[in-house]
Design a protein around this motif. Structure first.
Motif: not given
Ligand SMILES: Nc1nc2c(c(=O)[nH]1)N[C@H]1C(S)=C(S)[C@@H](COP(=O)(O)OP(=O)(O)OC[C@H]3O[C@@H](n4cnc5c(=O)[nH]c(N)nc54)[C@H](O)[C@@H]3O)O[C@H]1N2
Ligand SMILES: Nc1nc2c(c(=O)[nH]1)N[C@H]1C(S)=C(S)[C@@H](COP(=O)(O)OP(=O)(O)OC[C@H]3O[C@@H](n4cnc5c(=O)[nH]c(N)nc54)[C@H](O)[C@@H]3O)O[C@H]1N2
Ligand SMILES: [Mo]
Length: 759
Positions: A137, A140-141, A144-145, A147-148, A560
């Motif tokens: 997790e 993954a967090l 996500r951050e 890539r955003a 990532t």
């Protein structure tokens, strides 16, 4: 005034009149093992440090004399190892019991003293607490951050210098595949000026000597370095040199016991007699920041004596005429005023240099953390070149690095301004186009986080929130981030000053067994003299949930970069695979796996050591610099003092082991300000007064409250105190002119007495 603000009993501050080392060092080590609850385990662990089959001491970057020799006792090595091998643990229950706002009130010492981190944790805004999160997790967090962000340059990837070569190599590969060169590191605050100054002159940014040279040298010059506390194993070399009559010449504004007299704990007779060996033959307490003037004086004296090595200069160097002209134009009065030393003393030191057929110059943070450190280092190299002290047995440049693998991390490509050739090879090996635009250094990273809301800050080790300058500004910058991630072994300030989201990723330390799919793994490191060797821990990990740093990077990359063609997880199954790739990308590492398994490892080629000047166009280069006239704030008429920030004997950077600074005679207090008797009298403040220290800068004042004045042998106009308590005083834009290293040894301050001290 609260109780905590009352001065401690007078007896806590008492000059230390014994030699460094000796029984007091042994006693202090035993105390430290007891405090960490590891008397038995600690001793076993220590016996494996710096041994062929053991781990590299996580203390400093000073090399090991002989991998086959018996264990070399080092008090501060013991502290570094014990801090990692401690029996204490920071568990999820600990985090459940304390909010982050509460922990933020704790001093650094109390945070680190909680012991080893055990579980990945995520900060929750509602409860203001860290709660356990599973590794998947967490990755993954972060993925996500990242890539955003849209723009990869809105992420920052900091490294501290304990990171192994294998982890560092994977990390920079990941960051460059992600699309950025934003790789600030602790080196930006440390030997960055060295890394920028030397290549322009001799083609390499590393020291040119090995330990063998210390055996053969005829004179050692030490500028701005305190080996008794920060590189204690160096004292063994200095002791041997002193005993065979080699002069040791020190330039340091503070009298440092560890440079004056040493009892070797390795020699029982000396231990019992307790008198020890005098080290420094000459000790010049120059003005803080007076080094460029002092070195210019040494060069001037050599030239005035006509003692330059004409043959060497003619055959090997360029730029001599310019240097000679520049130095001739600097008057002795400018030199005396700038250095705070008399011409006769500088001529005396120059005579020692002239008479020595082979000299080594060492330097540390007293040289690198000033506005003109690059110029000062280039002048030190000029001084060496002037008499051919480069590429000759017993002679050369010895910048003494700090963190145990800070030099290796740079070699592996942790650098915000990578060489284009390095990127070419990296791109070819991994079949991608590395970004070419320069990334952000430490100062640039802080500014960027302050200016741009929503960045992601990822730290592979270290304690960014405490180690960096301008604490208030840095903390605001970190809080401005969307996500802050800390890969750490111990709890520290950087976990408590965080972004909108925050993660703590606990990792294995050097002393611990690292098991991967293909069995037990070893990592490699490079010391201050370019020796590369293996390091394998043997302790059971502090918790079964810890991951190794290479494994963390690999899983981060996997989460990532879904399109990356690198087999990230495969690489960490067996670190030989990472080393194979390093061998194909990094110069000097061919046949890495075989060469690093030879006991003691291998020495990385250093062209300057062989007088091969091709990297600088065929000739070593003098670079002429003139010292500034005394900065206005340094004239006592301005009422300002110059503050230098140093380490105590009982700390490792931001890790505070205890409240003693034995060799400077301090116990029970860290908020002390060392000041001369003359300044105490001039300012009409008795020793023992509490003052606020106020730094004065163009954008206003910064205050570090509550410091106890301690009389010390230091030039007038100069004061010293410990870091990181004083980092609040260092303005972000007060840095070295070229390398942007925070000028944390040259802070203009004034003192504000705290009115009535309660009885
Ligand atoms: N035990 C222990 N070991 C360590 C560390 C630690 O904190 N604790 N830190 C590690 C790291 S990262 C590093 S970089 C090294 C640091 O090791 P050092 O370079 O020794 O670091 P400092 O204590 O910052 O200061 C060095 C010396 O510079 C002197 N000095 C201050 N200002 C000036 C000046 O203007 N001119 C001159 N000539 N001298 C000056 C100080 O009096 C002090 O003696 O040690 C590494 N090893
Ligand atoms: N005013 C002032 N400021 C300075 C200096 C100064 O002299 N004066 N010196 C500067 C210098 S030279 C340096 S190098 C920087 C140091 O800056 P940093 O390297 O950022 O700081 P450290 O205090 O060494 O970091 C300590 C933390 O590292 C983590 N750690 C320890 N071992 C490991 C490990 O094996 N892996 C991982 N992932 N984490 C680990 C622990 O959680 C610990 O809390 O500070 C700089 N700041
Ligand atoms: Mo450092």
């Amino acid at each position: 005034m609260t109780v905590a603000e009352k001065p401690k009993p007078e007896s806590a501050i008492k000059p230390f009149d014994k030699p460094a080392g000796g029984l007091s060092a042994l006693a202090s080590s035993i105390l430290c093992l007891r405090e960490q609850g590891i008397i038995g385990k600690g001793t076993r662990t220590l016996l494996r440090s710096n041994q062929p089959e053991g781990f590299d001491c996580p203390g400093c970057a000073w090399p090991d004399r002989n991998p086959h020799s018996t264990f070399e006792f080092c008090e501060n090595g013991v502290k570094a190892v014990a801090a990692e091998a401690t029996a204490r643990r920071v568990t999820p229950e600990f985090f459940a019991a304390h909010t982050v706002s509460e922990l933020a009130q704790w001093p650094e010492h109390d945070l680190e003293a909680q012991g080893r981190l055990t579980t990945p944790m995520r900060w929750h805004a509602e409860s203001d607490r860290y709660q356990p999160v599973c590794w998947d997790e967490a990755f993954a967090l972060i993925g996500r951050e990242l890539r955003a962000l849209g723009d990869p340059d809105r992420a920052l990837f900091y490294t501290s210098g304990r990171t192994s070569n294998e982890a560092a190599f994977l990390y920079q590969l990941f960051v460059r595949q992600f699309g950025s060169n934003n790789l600030p590191d602790c080196s930006n605050m440390c030997h960055e000026p060295t890394s920028q100054a030397m290549p322009e002159q001799i083609g390499v940014g590393k020291g040119t000597v090995t330990l063998d040279d210390f055996e053969r040298t005829q004179a050692i010059f030490i500028f701005g370095q305190n080996p008794g506390s920060n590189h204690p194993r160096m004292l063994t070399e200095l002791r041997q040199a002193a005993r065979r009559g080699c002069p040791i010449v020190v330039f340091n504004p503070l009298r440092e016991r560890g440079l004056e007299r040493f009892v070797s704990p390795q020699h029982p007779l000396e231990l019992v007699r307790g008198r020890g060996t005098p080290l420094a033959s000459h000790y010049y307490t120059l003005r803080i920041g007076g080094d460029l003037a002092a070195v210019t004086g040494l060069i001037k004296a050599v030239l005035e004596a006509g003692a330059q090595d004409e043959d060497f200069i003619a055959e090997h160097c360029a730029g001599f005429a310019d240097l000679a002209r520049t130095v001739a134009d600097v008057s002795w009065s400018t030199i005396e005023q700038g250095s705070g030393l008399e011409r006769a003393h500088l001529e005396q030191a120059a005579q020692i240099y002239i008479q020595s057929p082979a000299s080594i110059i060492c330097w540390g943070m007293g040289i690198t953390q000033h506005p003109r450190s690059v110029a000062t280092i280039q002048s030190l190299v000029n001084l060496l070149l002037l008499r051919g002290n480069m590429g000759r047995p017993g002679a050369g440049a010895c910048p003494v690095r700090g963190h145990s693998n800070v030099q290796g991390d740079r070699t592996m490509g942790i650098c915000e301004r990578p060489a284009p050739e390095f990127l070419d090879r990296l791109g070819a090996e991994f079949n991608f186009q590395p970004p070419r635009a320069p990334g952000l250094d430490t100062v640039g990273a802080i500014q960027a986080m302050a200016d741009t809301p929503g960045m992601v800050f990822f730290a592979l080790g270290g304690n960014f929130a405490a180690a960096t300058p301008d604490t208030a500004k840095t903390h605001a910058a970190l809080r401005n981030c969307a996500l802050t991630v800390q890969v750490s072994t111990k709890l520290n300030r950087s976990h408590l000053v965080h972004g909108r989201q925050a993660l703590i990723l606990p990792c294995l330390g050097r002393t611990e067994m690292d098991r991967q799919a293909n069995g037990r793994q070893a990592v490699t490191v490079e010391d201050s003299m370019s020796m590369v060797h293996l390091s394998a821990g043997m302790n059971t990990p502090a918790s079964s949930e810890l991951l190794s740093e290479p494994a963390i990077i690999a899983r981060l990359a996997k989460a990532t970069l879904p399109d990356s063609t690198v087999d990230w997880l495969g690489l960490v199954e067996n670190y030989d695979r990472i080393r194979e790739r390093i061998g194909r990308v990094v110069e000097g590492f061919d046949d890495f796996n075989r060469r690093v398994r030879v006991p003691g490892g291998f020495h990385l080629r250093n062209a300057a050591r062989e007088r091969d000047w091709r990297p600088v166009g065929g000739r070593a280069r003098f670079k002429a610099h003139a010292p500034d006239p005394l900065p206005a704030h340094q004239s006592s008429a301005a009422g300002l003092l110059t503050l230098t920030t140093v380490r105590s004997h009982d700390q490792y950077n931001t890790t505070i082991y205890g409240m003693r600074d034995r060799y400077r005679g301090i116990a029970g207090e860290r908020r002390v300000l060392f000041i001369s008797a003359a300044d105490l009298q001039r300012l009409d403040l008795p020793a023992g007064t509490w003052v606020d220290v106020v730094s004065v800068w163009h954008d206003g004042e910064r205050v570090a409250p509550r410091f106890l004045l301690v009389e010390y042998e230091i030039p007038t106009g100069c004061v010293a105190a410990y870091f990181p308590e004083t980092n609040v005083l260092v303005p972000l834009d007060h840095h070295e002119q070229r390398s942007r290293t925070p000028a944390s040894k040259a802070i203009p301050v004034r003192l504000r007495p705290i009115s009535a001290v309660a009885p």
